[in-house]
Design a protein around this motif. Structure first.
Motif, PDB file in Angstrom:
ATOM      1  N   PRO A 251     -44.556  64.657   2.903  1.00 20.58           N
ATOM      2  CA  PRO A 251     -44.777  64.685   1.453  1.00 20.58           C
ATOM      3  C   PRO A 251     -43.609  65.228   0.635  1.00 20.58           C
ATOM      4  CG  PRO A 251     -45.869  66.555   2.475  1.00 20.58           C
ATOM      5  CD  PRO A 251     -45.297  65.725   3.608  1.00 20.58           C
ATOM      6  N   GLU A 252     -42.597  65.790   1.274  1.00 17.81           N
ATOM      7  CA  GLU A 252     -41.558  66.514   0.532  1.00 17.81           C
ATOM      8  C   GLU A 252     -40.556  65.561  -0.119  1.00 17.81           C
ATOM      9  OE1 GLU A 252     -42.798  68.570   4.364  1.00 17.81           O
ATOM     10  OE2 GLU A 252     -41.870  66.639   3.871  1.00 17.81           O
ATOM     11  N   PRO A 253     -40.107  65.857  -1.343  1.00 16.98           N
ATOM     12  CA  PRO A 253     -39.119  65.004  -2.013  1.00 16.98           C
ATOM     13  C   PRO A 253     -37.713  65.138  -1.442  1.00 16.98           C
ATOM     14  CG  PRO A 253     -39.573  66.923  -3.364  1.00 16.98           C
ATOM     15  CD  PRO A 253     -40.531  66.985  -2.201  1.00 16.98           C
ATOM     16  N   ALA A 254     -37.499  66.088  -0.545  1.00 17.36           N
ATOM     17  CA  ALA A 254     -36.194  66.235   0.104  1.00 17.36           C
ATOM     18  C   ALA A 254     -36.160  65.503   1.444  1.00 17.36           C
ATOM     19  CB  ALA A 254     -35.872  67.715   0.309  1.00 17.36           C
ATOM     20  N   TYR A 255     -37.143  64.644   1.668  1.00 15.89           N
ATOM     21  CA  TYR A 255     -37.238  63.864   2.907  1.00 15.89           C
ATOM     22  C   TYR A 255     -36.958  62.406   2.560  1.00 15.89           C
ATOM     23  CZ  TYR A 255     -39.497  61.826   7.079  1.00 15.89           C
ATOM     24  OH  TYR A 255     -39.762  61.128   8.230  1.00 15.89           O
ATOM     25  N   VAL A 256     -35.954  61.805   3.204  1.00 12.77           N
ATOM     26  CA  VAL A 256     -35.528  60.440   2.873  1.00 12.77           C
ATOM     27  C   VAL A 256     -36.488  59.424   3.499  1.00 12.77           C
ATOM     28  CG1 VAL A 256     -33.697  58.729   3.130  1.00 12.77           C
ATOM     29  CG2 VAL A 256     -33.131  61.115   2.638  1.00 12.77           C
ATOM     30  N   ASP A 274     -30.985  70.180  -3.096  1.00 18.38           N
ATOM     31  CA  ASP A 274     -31.963  69.131  -2.845  1.00 18.38           C
ATOM     32  C   ASP A 274     -33.125  69.327  -3.822  1.00 18.38           C
ATOM     33  OD1 ASP A 274     -33.900  70.929  -1.749  1.00 18.38           O
ATOM     34  OD2 ASP A 274     -33.137  70.650   0.272  1.00 18.38           O
ATOM     35  N   TRP A 275     -34.061  68.386  -3.809  1.00 18.57           N
ATOM     36  CA  TRP A 275     -35.117  68.427  -4.823  1.00 18.57           C
ATOM     37  C   TRP A 275     -36.037  69.641  -4.674  1.00 18.57           C
ATOM     38  CZ3 TRP A 275     -35.193  66.329  -9.312  1.00 18.57           C
ATOM     39  CH2 TRP A 275     -34.490  65.136  -9.553  1.00 18.57           C
TER      40      TRP A 275
END
Length: 647
Positions: A251-256, A274-275
């Protein structure tokens, strides 16, 4: 010689110094100077005169009832199992809106029928502990034991600010079926959108924290990108579907991912973050603005429910270190950061170049160090011997909680009271003492395992043999055998009442001696003893102030003492019995009357006020002693500890 008056008295009146001293006229001036020295010596002796310390007429026994206090105890949590347009979910965080058009989601925050849109501020009302039954629509009660929580669970779900986070369980189920991030018919997104937190979102968060400040509670704060578990499908929630259990998506926005092609922030001037780092940087002013009412911060952000498991980032040591470093920077250093054993171990090894594999190899952190800010959250307390895989063997568990105990930190539990030695009485007492359990979600877990236990000497002192292998059911058990200490104050009550009152710290005044009288320019002295009978200790700094309140009116005078409430430690062996005088801590102070202001002569009650240094109110979030008798003054937020006469 002219008369000299001090405090309405003339010590030289009627004194003929030349005749008394038999000196010549030539030396009379010298004699007068001598008399003045005598006068000032007399004045000094009057001002510095010390009245005897008198034992105060107070009740020094503990009252075995719920005493709500800041930074400790049960909290209500947000739990529901009802069908909504967001889907069925057992745990509920506030779904933070992007703007005014977003539908708010707060979940079932009231005892009884679950409702949407209820915010309250936040969960500070008397509630009965859950017994594990009647899940829908009533997810509370059944134990017959109530508490008035002083902790507001403030979980904030930032799913709308991550393109990897599903906005509902319905959307997650649809994604599992077709692999699309948007509805193929309507085109409606099933996830949030990676972007900065909007001003509307930040004001929304401030507004809810302000509700806590306006009330009389403290905030247990958690931020995550999946606070409602929409990225982690649990088959038990959807028994009509053939689901595999596990994470759908990180769920994390720092995961591509295809839906989130960059982990890095694109805001000019912040592209080095990162986000996740950027979102926490945006939240930093809020952490500081509400430091006065924040109890602690759960370092969430990774994994479903912010529990820091299962997602690729949650399992990445480098991501763990970056997250913990960021929290250390953005949260005031006066507040603990709750995380997991694995995340902390990753941070420690990467920070100090060590290769520890078990946490008790790490030296106990020195005071003031970054690692001393670590506390522990357990989202499945006592569910089984190895705690859902968090420990390889029970031996790991023992080594871990012994280290936690030595560190003098806190543990927060989400319930999950296990049907095993750790969950049942009296083993649960020994566990709680070792883990220094401070806060517990009273709406999660079968607390009837504790309320059904009759607290008496025979039951409490029954020896408990803990297992030494990962087997939960197969004897022989070859682990340590321990015996809990029986506290006669709770004789005949039930185990849940005892546990409720022992979460965190609990202070009982055992002795109080105060100056019988004090001169207006003198020094008020106090000597006493206090006992912390809780599982844990006071961890956040508190101001300890003395108040003199006139018995003849409403005037009150206050001054800080140099006492540190964090020194009032619980007994290391868990012995909170009143006859354990070795666990009575000194409560001694002296206060110059001048620091109290211009205190008129008269009779005064002496109060002790204990609150956060940044508290903005006059009487909220103050620590109350657990003594019998009418010694608590709610208007002052202070405890009566004696009386004296100012003259």
């Amino acid at each position: 010689m002219p008369e000299i008056t001090f405090f309405g008295r003339n010590p030289t009146k009627g004194l003929d110094l030349p005749s008394v001293l038999k000196i010549s006229k030539k030396n009379q001036m010298k004699a007068k100077l001598t008399s003045l020295v005598l006068v000032f010596c007399w004045v000094a002796s009057e001002v510095n005169a010390q009245a005897p310390l008198v034992l105060q007429s107070l009740d020094y026994t503990e009252n075995p009832v719920d005493i709500p206090n800041p930074d400790r105890g049960p909290y209500r949590g947000r739990w529901q199992r009802v069908a909504t347009h967001f889907g069925t979910t057992p745990e509920v965080d506030h779904l933070v809106p992007v703007d005014a058009h977003d539908v708010l989601f707060h979940g079932a925050t009231l005892v009884g029928l679950a409702t949407l849109g209820t915010v309250e501020g936040d969960d500070i009302e008397e509630t009965q502990f859950f017994n594990g039954q009647n899940i829908s629509p009533n997810y509370a009660g059944g134990t017959g034991v109530s508490a008035l929580p002083s902790i507001s669970f403030m979980g904030f779900d930032l799913a709308r600010f991550s393109s990897n986070a599903f906005l509902s369980a319905t959307g997650a189920l649809a994604y599992q079926a077709d692999g699309l991030f948007e509805d193929p018919v309507s085109g409606a997104p099933r996830t949030g959108k990676t972007q900065p937190l909007t001003n509307y979102a930040l004001d929304y968060i401030r507004g809810l924290l302000q509700k806590v400040r306006d009330g009389n509670g403290v905030a247990f704060v958690k931020f995550s990108y999946d606070g409602n578990g929409f990225n982690y499908l649990e088959p038990s929630r959807y028994p009509h579907l053939n689901l595999r259990e596990g994470l759908i998506h990180g769920p994390e926005p720092a995961y591509v991912t295809p839906n989130n092609p960059s982990a890095m922030c694109d805001v000019p001037g912040y592209t080095d973050k990162d986000w996740i780092e950027y979102h926490l940087w945006q939240l930093k002013p809020i952490f500081h603005e509400f430091e006065d009412i924040i109890m602690c911060v759960k370092t969430g952000m990774l994994g479903p429910w912010g529990e820091q498991h299962s997602s690729p980032m949650a399992l990445d040591p480098e991501a763990n270190k970056k997250l913990f470093d960021t929290f250390l920077d953005v949260v005031p250093d006066s507040r603990l950061l709750l995380t997991t054993q694995r995340v902390f171990l990753s941070w420690y090894n990467l920070t100090y170049g060590t290769t520890y594999t078990v946490i008790d190899s790490i030296p106990v952190p020195p005071k003031g160090s970054p690692e001393a800010r670590w506390g522990y959250f357990d989202d499945s307390y006592g569910s089984n011997y190895t705690n859902s895989g968090r420990y390889r063997t029970p031996d790991d568990r023992y080594r871990f909680f012994n280290w936690i105990h030595s560190q003098n930190t806190m543990t927060q539990i989400e319930g999950g009271i296990g049907d095993n030695i750790f969950g049942h009485m009296p083993g649960a007492i020994l566990e709680a003492q070792q883990f220094r359990i401070t806060a517990a979600n009273m709406r999660h877990g079968n607390y009837s395992r504790w309320s059904d236990f009759i607290y008496n000497e025979a039951n409490v002192t029954t020896p408990v043999t803990f297992p030494a292998s990962a087997s939960e059911t197969s004897p022989p058990f070859t682990g340590p055998t321990k015996t809990a200490i029986f506290d006669p104050v709770y004789d005949g009550r039930n185990g849940l009442e005892y546990m409720r009152d022992r979460f965190g710290y609990r202070l009982v005044l055992r002795e109080a001696k105060a100056s019988e009288w004090v001169e207006r320019r003198g020094t008020l002295a106090f000597e006493g003893k206090i006992q912390n009978v809780g599982f844990g200790n006071i961890l956040n700094r508190k101001n300890v102030s003395v108040i003199l309140k006139s018995k003849a009116g409403s005037n009150a005078y206050i001054a800080r003492t140099d006492l540190d409430a964090r020194d009032w430690l619980a007994d290391e062996g868990g012995n909170g019995r009143p006859d354990n005088t070795a666990a009575w801590r000194d409560l001694n102070f002296s206060v110059a009357m001048s620091t109290l202001g211009d205190v008129p002569a008269g009779n005064y009650d002496i109060y002790l006020k204990i609150n956060d240094p940044k508290e903005k109110s006059t009487n909220k979030r103050c620590i109350r002693f657990a003594n019998k008798g009418n010694s608590w003054n709610a208007d002052l937020g202070a405890n009566l500890i004696g009386s004296t006469t100012v003259r």
